[in-house]
Structure formats: structure tokens, C-alpha cells
Design a protein around this motif. Structure first.
Motif, mmCIF file in Angstrom:
data_model
loop_
_atom_site.group_PDB
_atom_site.id
_atom_site.type_symbol
_atom_site.label_atom_id
_atom_site.label_comp_id
_atom_site.label_asym_id
_atom_site.label_seq_id
_atom_site.Cartn_x
_atom_site.Cartn_y
_atom_site.Cartn_z
ATOM 1 N N TRP A 1 42.836 -32.041 -9.699
ATOM 2 C CA TRP A 1 42.635 -33.292 -10.444
ATOM 3 C C TRP A 1 43.116 -34.471 -9.597
ATOM 4 N N PRO B 1 30.895 -23.579 -18.519
ATOM 5 C CA PRO B 1 30.908 -24.981 -18.120
ATOM 6 C C PRO B 1 30.069 -25.824 -19.069
ATOM 7 N N GLN C 1 37.409 -30.420 -15.691
ATOM 8 C CA GLN C 1 36.338 -31.118 -16.397
ATOM 9 C C GLN C 1 36.661 -31.367 -17.871
ATOM 10 N N THR D 1 36.212 -36.713 -15.502
ATOM 11 C CA THR D 1 37.446 -35.985 -15.220
ATOM 12 C C THR D 1 38.326 -36.033 -16.450
ATOM 13 N N HIS D 2 39.045 -34.953 -16.691
ATOM 14 C CA HIS D 2 39.944 -34.889 -17.832
ATOM 15 C C HIS D 2 40.921 -36.051 -17.779
ATOM 16 N N HIS E 1 28.356 -29.907 -10.248
ATOM 17 C CA HIS E 1 28.937 -28.668 -10.780
ATOM 18 C C HIS E 1 28.197 -27.468 -10.204
ATOM 19 N N GLU F 1 29.575 -33.929 -17.985
ATOM 20 C CA GLU F 1 29.371 -33.693 -16.556
ATOM 21 C C GLU F 1 29.780 -34.919 -15.749
ATOM 22 N N LEU G 1 36.028 -26.430 -11.766
ATOM 23 C CA LEU G 1 35.576 -26.839 -13.096
ATOM 24 C C LEU G 1 36.716 -26.976 -14.094
ATOM 25 N N ARG H 1 32.436 -29.192 -7.922
ATOM 26 C CA ARG H 1 33.322 -28.380 -8.759
ATOM 27 C C ARG H 1 32.751 -26.964 -8.858
#
Length: 851
Positions: A658, A802, A635, A642-643, A742, A639, A632, A678
Motif C-alpha cells: 500500500w 477480486p 484493493q 486503493t484502500h 489487476h 478497480e 490485490l 496488482r
């Protein structure tokens, strides 16, 4: 020729008719004095029937006959001298008593054996090694010798290979047995050299009228392949220790596995396991297990790894205090390999915490009068690693001088150069934390923890602090790693019959394996980092047994294969790669190097390149669904997304995941069916509270309780029971779900509430400001080294709750799953288990305060 000897065979044939001393509970008894582990002599009382049984086991197993000559080369005060004296005489053969000076001289011993026509010879491994040093360059006539026995210590495979290559016509017998059980209780006959990949040699199967049990801590039988303590039952078990009822009660215990009234078994204190086929493998002493910086280490495993290295003739390992008074691993070797090169070689086959901080070369190992390693005679380790060997480069700038001063204080060394590696000097994660804390005070500026790992020398650290770039891989450069991925056109069956699982020797991986067995009909192939498939099976079986996840179904449905995520094609040859690509129906990639302190560059091979290799496997021959376990920590606030900036992630581990996700998603765009799971902060199962010893959340709770303090921080923790998370992944993967999911508790727990629950159990916990808590943590030398990472996480708030995951919850609801509540009752169940396992003292018990 004395009457007592003439009647020995008669006693063996009809022991019940033998005259007994008045009031004796059994037959005649002998007292054999043995030093034991403490060095204080104790009298082991063994019975004549046990000695007779052992004597005739030797005659039977070695087929000793009237034409044989048995060498009597042991000390005549030593228990093994009994069978050496009498076995040949009982059947009409000859016993040749070897002169004491010849018994300890390999040249004279070999010459005597040849000249006297000795057919049966017994030696300890150290004497066997000395004999081979004479035999290999200067072969001698084989003579009449037809059996060589090894006893007294574990027989290294390397010695067995050398003997059977030098004398292929003379089988080697590996024998094992404690004095308390009338000498040897097992025999293992080797007629061909063991393979180079062999681990410990088996000690064989029990001799006649003898039972060997492998038991757990509750004295219950463990399954084949699982580690346990060796217990001996049968007629050879002695009466106990003379005038020592306390020792007798601890070591000689009732035998619940026999119908013989009053039978007892002897607790050897040795570790072992049953191998397929019934043989037993000896794995060292229980008291050879040490705990160094929070890690449990079997010294025997380290010694075995050392002796497998080319150029190492003998090795011993101990845990000894360093200059700071902290335990460190010290290895002693008879070797022509430089210590630094040997440490690097060990780093390729052992986890970092098992690589010795100090390696001491010796001309020869010190031996006691019986030819065994005399650990007490090993010289003290040098006060500094590689003292007198390293070239010391003095500081060249004021910053380097300041760094050197702080390094000396933290490492406890005086001789320190700017090019010396922090970890080669005995540094580890916890010391890295102390170093960073002191550097922040000394320099008046922020020093990130990862700098110690990225720049582990004074010169590199000074350069980085001055603004120069630290050499490290750029995660963004790896995004094209699967651009050439070719996806097969044929698809695997919709229902997976054979699934590849990585990471099964980790916490989550073990539960994934169990969920696959419980919720599917698939056969599971587990990739395990090991030297051979047999070693992989052993490692997997030990891990599952340790947390109670083994049952008989696994033996038929689980296979373990050796493989390394950090190597091309996992280290497999073309044949295995092709077979796996053709036979597998799905891949669950859970394996990774989980370390929150290391930079991306250090984790890249296992976590990123390993993912690429597995994607290639999933795409080859036929396309197979690929299920990737991530974290996670990658994140953003939505939801499934991706960062956007990998370099902004807090840890190298999150960065590696990542990039792994990016590779998986790239494969999906090319047509490979994929899903990403995740995982949140996994905790013990909700039914029995089972964890593994190195699980992050467990160590967080234990360290808080042992420290007696918790930081006052605003955190919400997604504590997620591992049995739920594993079953969720297997159910969704089996249903063919694709996308990002998740696996986290949708009802996060406030850190303050968790601390209150532990305090409500009865533990005294101080609430401290983060800086005060950090100071107390750094001041402790025995807190688990994982907290180098915890400090950074708590300061950075990366253990937060989360983001909402409605799509995941909907998919789980459709699969009939709901995350169980983590509440005060479940936390109490975890604490109960910690106390039962001896990890904590119950509140109010003597010595149960912090520490």
C-alpha cells in the motif's frame, strides 16, 4: 626396484599388449576399500590403465621431471599413495617417504619438506590449515617446494588466500576425484590469491582421457552455470564394487555421450556446475541437502557462509533433532566469535531459515585418520540454545508466568527468561502458530499471530497484551519518502533496449524475465541479492534451470548484478549507480520480501525503502517508465482505487505494498511515467504446470493433500496462471500503458470446487469445520511453515475473489490476451506434475494416504 615397477611405464605406453588374467574383460584390476557415506567398507575395483592414466596426468600437469622429489605422505593403504610413490620414479626423480608421525605433525612435515628438498607435496585442507597456523606467525624458508596440492575435501577460498599470500612462489593445485575413478579426475591451478568475494573454488578441468558431465535428474546435460550432479567418464572409471552388483548398477551407468562401445560413467553423488571458461565448481554432496521445516537447505552453503565470517577458522553443519524431536540446524565452529553475534552476522547474508538454531563452539574439528572431518565424532548439540550462557530473568507478573509456561511447552525448553527471543530459542513460523493457538486457550482471549513477530519476548508480549503499544513503524509516516524526488527532464527511448528487473529469483519474477525475452528485444538486467555479480548470475541460473525456463537466448540477453533492496542505492557504488541511471530505459520492480506473518516494520526496508531507491534510479539522468508489482490485497471494492486506511489491512505485507503504491503514485504526480500491476493468486503455467517450490498457492494445495483435510469455508480464489500474468504485464508495459491494472483471473474458483477436483483425482480429503481443521494442522509438526499465514488468511477471508476489472480486461483484449480457464483438467495437470516431481504419491500407491 621390483620388475613390476620397472614395467609400469611400458604398460602405460602400450596397455593393449599387457597380459590379462584369464577371462578378464579389461586389463589388470585393483580393489581399493573405501568406507563411503555409510561407514561400511566396500571394494572399489579400478583398472591399471586408469591408475596409469592418472599417474601420467600428474606428471604432465605438474611437469614432474628427474630433478623433482615427491613427498609420499599419504597412508600406503590409500589410493593417492600410488601416484605419490611412482610419479617421480617413472621420470627418474626421487620419492621421499614421510614417516607417519611427521605426516600428521605440521611442524615436522614442514621441516622434513625443507630438509629433504621436497618439490611436490599433497595435503588435505585440514593439514593445510594446521601448516598455515605455523607458517604465518613463524615463516620458514621456502626450500625447494614448487607445488602444493590440496585434495580429499573442498578447499576453502580462505585457505587458498592464506597460502598464496604466505608462499606466493608456490602455486596451489586444487584436485578432485573419487576412488572409483582411479583417484583425481580434475586439476585446478591457483597462482594468485582468490578474491575475498570468491565463492567455492573451482576444481578445474578434467585430466587427460577423462570427461566430466553435469547432468540433471534425467541424466541430461545442463547448461553452463546450472546446478547438476557430477558424472565421470573416461579410462579412469572402474569396474564397480567387488561382490556388490546392486551398488555397481546404481553408481556405474552407461555413458550415452561417447562412441566407445560399452563405456560407463560413474555417478559421484556430488553437486557441481560448469563455469564460464570450462572449469567445474564443486558444491557439496547431494546427501548434504536436508529439509528443515519445509525448506531445502544445502549444508555446504551454510558451512561456506560460516567460514566467510571473520574469526571463524573452521565450520561444520548438521541437521539434528531438538528437544521436541524436530529437525534443527546445528553449526559447529572453531571460532573466537560469540555464538549470538555469529547468528546475527549470518542473518545479514542468509535467509532466516538457513540461520542455525544452535551454534556449538569447538577448540578443534574432529578429524579421521585421513585428516578429513569426522562428522560422526561431532558432539551432540546442547538440549537448549546457548545453555549455560544466557542470563535468565524470571517472570515478574502472573501474565508473564502464564506466558512462560506456554512458551516452555511449545519450544521444549526449561531455561527460559522473559527477555529471551522466541526465534533465538528455535522458534519459527509454524511454532508461532502453535504458540498462538495455545495462548488463546490458556488466556481465553484472542492473540493475533503478528504479535509473536512484533513482540518476540515474554516481557514485550505481556506488555502488549496488557495494552501497551508494541513498537513498530507507522506506515502512514512513510508517505513523504519521495517528497524530494527530482525527475529528470530527458526521457528514455520509447522502445526499451535495456530493462532493469527485480525479483527474478522469485516465482513471478522468473516468468517476467522469460516474457521479456519472448515478447521484447530488450536486454534485461536482473538485480539479485548476492555477494558478487558472479554469485548473482549463479543464483539466477539455478533458479531458472530448476523450473525449466532457461534457453540459450538468455545467456546473451540477461545480466545479473548483485544488489540489495534493503540498502541505500541497492548497495551500489557511485559508478554503478550512475551507469545504471544513464543506460537503463525502463524499470520493472517486482522484488519484495513476501511474508504474510511479519509486521510492517520488519518488511519496511526491503519493500518500502527499496521502492523509494528504485524510483530515484528511474528519475535520475533520464526519466524511465516505472512498472510496480503490487498485490490485490490493497484493493477496495473499485478497480484502480486503493484502500483508504492502511492500518486496516490484514498483513504487514499488504501494508508495505500500500505504501509502495502511494510512493509510485506520488512520483507519477511529479511527472514520472508509472504503472501499477496488482497480482492475484498466481499458480503454475497453463501449458506444463511449472511452479517454484516456495510458491504460496502450490504449498496451499500440497499441504491440503498431505494433511488429508480441507476447511469448509466460503472462499473464491482468483487462481491466475503465471504465464498469462507475466505476459500481460510485459505487453502492457511495452505498449506504454499507465495506470493501475489487476492481473487476476476474472473467473474465480470456489474453494469447495477446487477441493472437489482434487478429490475427483483420487485423493481422500476430509471436510472439516475451520476450528477442527486448524487443530489438525497445528497438531502436525511437518506441515510447511507458510501455513502460519494461511490460517490467518482463511479466518479473515482475504483470499476472496477480486473486484471486477473492466479497464484491465479491455487493455488486455487490445493486447490480444485472455486469461486461460483454470478448470478440473488444469488442476489435474498440476497434480500430475506434483506426482512426477515426487512431491505426492499417486492415489492408491503404497503409503499414499495423508501424511
Amino acid at each position: 626396484a621390483r620388475p613390476a615397477l620397472r614395467t609400469f611405464a611400458e604398460l602405460a605406453a602400450a596397455p593393449a599388449a599387457a597380459a590379462l588374467p584369464a577371462g578378464a574383460p579389461g586389463d589388470l584390476a585393483y580393489v581399493i576399500y573405501t568406507s563411503g557415506s555409510t561407514g561400511v567398507p566396500k571394494g572399489a575395483m579400478v583398472e591399471q590403465r586408469g591408475m596409469v592414466n592418472h599417474l601420467f596426468a600428474k606428471i604432465t600437469d605438474l611437469a614432474i621431471h628427474a630433478g623433482d622429489c615427491v613427498a609420499q605422505n599419504a597412508s600406503q593403504c590409500f589410493d593417492i599413495s600410488v601416484w605419490q610413490f611412482l610419479s617421480a620414479l617413472v621420470v627418474g626423480g626421487r620419492t621421499h617417504i614421510i614417516a607417519d608421525d611427521a605426516a600428521h605433525d605440521p611442524v615436522a612435515l614442514l621441516d622434513t619438506v625443507h630438509a629433504q628438498g621436497v618439490t611436490v607435496l599433497e595435503v588435505v585442507p585440514s593439514m593445510l590449515r594446521a601448516m598455515l597456523e605455523e607458517l604465518e606467525p613463524r615463516p620458514r624458508p621456502a626450500g625447494a617446494l614448487r607445488w602444493l596440492m590440496s585434495t580429499g575435501e573442498a578447499l576453502p577460498p580462505e585457505l587458498a588466500r592464506r597460502w598464496l599470500r604466505a608462499r606466493p612462489d608456490v602455486p596451489l593445485v586444487n584436485a578432485y576425484g573419487p576412488t572409483e575413478c582411479s583417484d583425481d579426475v580434475t586439476h585446478h591451478i591457483l597462482r594468485t590469491p582468490p578474491t575475498d568475494a570468491a565463492g567455492q573454488l573451482p576444481i578445474g578441468t578434467p585430466i587427460a582421457n577423462t570427461q566430466i558431465y553435469v547432468l540433471d535428474a534425467q541424466r541430461q546435460l545442463v547448461p553452463e552455470g546450472f546446478l547438476g550432479e557430477l558424472y565421470v567418464g573416461g579410462v579412469g572409471v572402474g569396474r564397480g564394487y567387488l561382490h556388490r552388483p546392486d551398488l555397481t548398477e546404481r553408481a556405474f551407468v552407461p555413458d550415452p555421450f561417447t562412441a566407445v562401445a560399452g563405456a560407463r560413467m560413474y555417478r559421484t553423488g556430488d553437486l557441481g556446475r560448469h563455469l564460464p571458461g570450462g572449469a567445474i565448481e564443486f558444491l557439496g554432496r547431494i546427501d548434504h541437502q536436508v529439509k528443515v521445516r519445509g525448506f531445502r537447505i544445502e549444508l555446504g552453503d551454510l558451512e561456506t557462509a560460516l567460514e566467510r565470517q571473520p574469526g571463524v577458522k573452521a565450520a561444520a553443519a548438521v541437521a539434528a533433532p531438538d528437544a521436541r524431536g524436530e529437525l534443527q540446524l546445528v553449526a559447529y565452529v572453531v571460532s573466537d566469535v560469540e555464538p549470538a553475534a555469529l547468528r546475527r552476522a549470518l542473518g545479514d547474508v542468509l535467509p532466516a531459515y538457513m540461520v542455525p538454531q544452535v551454534i556449538v563452539p569447538l577448540a578443534e574439528m574432529p578429524l579421521n585418520a585421513n585428516g578429513k572431518l569426522d562428522r560422526k565424532a561431532l558432539p551432540p548439540p546442547p538440549s537448549e540454545p546457548d545453555a549455560g550462557v544466557r542470563t535468565i530473568q524470571a517472570p515478574r507478573t502472573p501474565l508473564e508466568a502464564q506466558l512462560a509456561q506456554t512458551w516452555r511447552a511449545v519450544l521444549g525448553v526449561e531455561q527460559l527468561g522473559v527477555d529471551d527471543d522466541f526465534f533465538a530459542l528455535g522458534g519459527h513460523s509454524l511454532l508461532a502458530t502453535r504458540l498462538v493457538a495455545r495462548l488463546r486457550d490458556a488466556l481465553g482471549r484472542d492473540v493475533p499471530l503478528r504479535l509473536v513477530f512484533e513482540a518476540p519476548t515474554i516481557a514485550a508480549m505481556a506488555s502488549a497484551l496488557d495494552g501497551a503499544a508494541v513498537a513498530s513503524a507507522d506506515p502512514r509516516a512513510d508517505l513523504a519518502l519521495v517528497d524530494d524526488l527530482a525527475i529528470a527532464t530527458d526521457a528514455a527511448p520509447a522502445v526499451a533496449r535495456q530493462v532493469l528487473l527485480t525479483g527474478a529469483t522469485g516465482f513471478f519474477g522468473a516468468w517476467l524475465l522469460r516474457a521479456l525475452i519472448d515478447d521484447s528485444a530488450a536486454r534485461v538486467v536482473c538485480v539479485v541479492r548476492a555477494e558478487s555479480d558472479a554469485a548473482a548470475h549463479t543464483r539466477l541460473a539455478e533458479h531458472l534451470g530448476a523450473i525449466g525456463l532457461w534457453d540459450d537466448r538468455l545467456a546473451a540477453r540477461v545480466a545479473a548484478v548483485a544488489g540489495d533492496l534493503a540498502r541505500p542505492r541497492l548497495g551500489w557504488d557511485d559508478r554503478r549507480w550512475a551507469a545504471m541511471a544513464s543506460e537503463l530505459d525502463a524499470v520493472i520492480h517486482n522484488g519484495a520480501w513476501v511474508n504474510f506473518a511479519l509486521p510492517y516494520a520488519r518488511l519496511r526496508d526491503a519493500n518500502v525503502l527499496g521502492t523509494r531507491e528504485l524510483l530515484r534510479l528511474a528519475a535520475t539522468a533520464r526519466k524511465k517508465p516505472f512498472h510496480f508489482v503490487s498485490t490485490l490485497d490493497v484493493q477496495p471494492p473499485r478497480e484502480g482505487a486503493t484502500h483508504g486506511d492502511v492500518t486496516a489491512l490484514a498483513t504487514g505485507y499488504a501494508q508495505s505494498k500500500w505504501v509502495g503504491e502511494a510512493l509510485v503514485q506520488a512520483a507519477a504526480r511529479r511527472g514520472l511515467p508509472v504503472s501499477i500491476f496488482r497480482a492475484g493468486l498466481l499458480v503454475g503455467d497453463a501449458i506444463e504446470g511449472r511452479w517454484t517450490s516456495d510458491d504460496f498457492a502450490k504449498r496451499l494445495l500440497l499441504a491440503t493433500l498431505r494433511l488429508g483435510a480441507a476447511p469448509e469455508v466460503d472462499l473464491a480464489l482468483d487462481l491466475t496462471p503465471v504465464d498469462f500474468a507475466s505476459r500481460a504485464l510485459v505487453r502492457l508495459a511495452g505498449a506504454g500503458a499507465t495506470g493501475v491494472f489487476h492481473l487476476a483471473n476474472p473467473r474465480p474458483i470456489a474453494w469447495r470446487a477446487l477441493v472437489d477436483w482434487m478429490a475427483g483425482y483420487g485423493f481422500a480429503i476430509d471436510r472439516l469445520a475451520p476450528d477442527a481443521w486448524l487443530a489438525r494442522l497445528v497438531g502436525r509438526g511437518d506441515i510447511d511453515p507458510v501455513f502460519a499465514a494461511v490460517i490467518g488468511m482463511l479466518n479473515g477471508g482475504s483470499l476472496g475473489a477480486p473486484v471486477p476489472a473492466p479497464a484491465t480486461e479491455a487493455a488486455l483484449a487490445a493486447a490480444g490476451l485472455c486469461c486461460p480457464a483454470v478448470d478440473q483438467a488444469l488442476v489435474a495437470r498440476y497434480l500430475d506434475r506434483f506426482i512426477r516431481e515426487g512431491l505426492l504419491l499417486r492415489p492408491g500407491a503404497p503409503g499414499s494416504g495423508p501424511g
